[in-house]
Design a protein around this motif. Structure first.
Motif, PDB file in Angstrom:
ATOM      1  N   SER A 288       0.846  -1.184   0.000  1.00  0.00           N
ATOM      2  CA  SER A 288       0.000   0.000   0.000  1.00  0.00           C
ATOM      3  C   SER A 288       0.882   1.235   0.000  1.00  0.00           C
ATOM      4  CB  SER A 288      -0.912   0.004   1.230  1.00  0.00           C
ATOM      5  OG  SER A 288      -1.702   1.181   1.245  1.00  0.00           O
ATOM      6  N   GLY A 289       0.348   2.335  -0.450  1.00  0.00           N
ATOM      7  CA  GLY A 289       1.072   3.597  -0.416  1.00  0.00           C
ATOM      8  C   GLY A 289       0.949   4.319   0.905  1.00  0.00           C
TER       9      GLY A 289
ATOM     10  N   MET B 182       3.697   7.574   4.194  1.00  0.00           N
ATOM     11  CA  MET B 182       3.196   7.319   2.848  1.00  0.00           C
ATOM     12  C   MET B 182       4.322   7.375   1.831  1.00  0.00           C
ATOM     13  SD  MET B 182       1.427  11.064   2.795  1.00  0.00           S
ATOM     14  CE  MET B 182       1.460  11.176   4.572  1.00  0.00           C
TER      15      MET B 182
ATOM     16  N   VAL C 234       1.350   9.065  -2.757  1.00  0.00           N
ATOM     17  CA  VAL C 234       0.239   9.313  -1.831  1.00  0.00           C
ATOM     18  C   VAL C 234       0.336  10.739  -1.288  1.00  0.00           C
ATOM     19  CG1 VAL C 234      -0.812   8.636   0.357  1.00  0.00           C
ATOM     20  CG2 VAL C 234      -0.097   6.889  -1.272  1.00  0.00           C
TER      21      VAL C 234
ATOM     22  N   GLU D 124      -6.384   4.410  -0.594  1.00  0.00           N
ATOM     23  CA  GLU D 124      -5.310   3.641   0.032  1.00  0.00           C
ATOM     24  C   GLU D 124      -5.878   2.678   1.074  1.00  0.00           C
ATOM     25  OE1 GLU D 124      -2.313   3.613  -1.120  1.00  0.00           O
ATOM     26  OE2 GLU D 124      -2.858   5.170  -2.551  1.00  0.00           O
TER      27      GLU D 124
END
Length: 181
Positions: free
Chosen positions: A61-62, A73, A77, A169
């Motif tokens: 994930s960012g 992040m 992001v 996100e």
């Protein structure tokens, strides 16, 4: 911007997360002067945790979990959330061999209504935790992300604007803490 619902970030058990590399990094992350430290040339060193304790891969994930008092992040992001976070705190690049990560440390905002909140205190009188938040809405007018001075190492608090900007996100979710239903 303005008073509306307030949320705290909650890390996902199924997504990759970051961990401090050295003990001094962990100590710095939990220090009262984190914002001034990251404003200088000092950089927190972190590593990406890609597998759970059983060795199974975690989802990427960012938006990554490191501590509840900050948002961590990727640069992509940050570009998406920048319009709602600029001017609300300090952004610092993290040092990592695992990728390009950024940490946002929000400013303090004296918006907690202690009389309307449920606050547990240490014997010294210092706030241990807040189990039910109440805020002075007029103090939140220009805030999108903040921490409260009663708990400077406590959780990052944010508005619906931040939650909306990060809705794509999946590494961190947001739990509404005010108003309570």
């Amino acid at each position: 911007m303005g008073a509306g619902s307030i949320y705290v970030p909650v890390g996902s058990q199924r997504h990759q997360w970051l961990q401090c590399v050295r003990e001094e990094d962990f100590d710095a992350l939990n220090s009262l002067d984190l914002q001034s430290r990251v404003s200088s040339s000092w950089r927190l060193r972190v590593r990406l945790i890609e597998h759970d304790e059983c060795g199974d891969p975690l989802q990427g994930s960012g938006l990554l979990c490191l501590s509840s008092q900050v948002l961590v992040m990727t640069a992509a992001v940050w570009d998406a959330v920048r319009p709602v976070l600029e001017g609300q705190g300090v952004l610092a690049r993290l040092q990592s061999d695992d990728g390009d990560f950024w940490m946002f440390v929000p400013d303090l905002c004296d918006a907690l209504n202690e009389a309307g909140s449920s606050v547990a205190r240490f014997s010294s009188g210092r706030v241990m935790y807040v189990s039910r938040y109440d805020f002075h809405p007029e103090r939140l007018v220009d805030q999108t992300a903040f921490r409260i001075p009663q708990m400077p190492k406590g959780p990052l608090l944010c508005t619906q604007d931040v939650v909306d900007a990060l809705s794509e996100e999946s590494g961190v979710s947001f739990q509404r803490v005010w108003p309570t239903s």
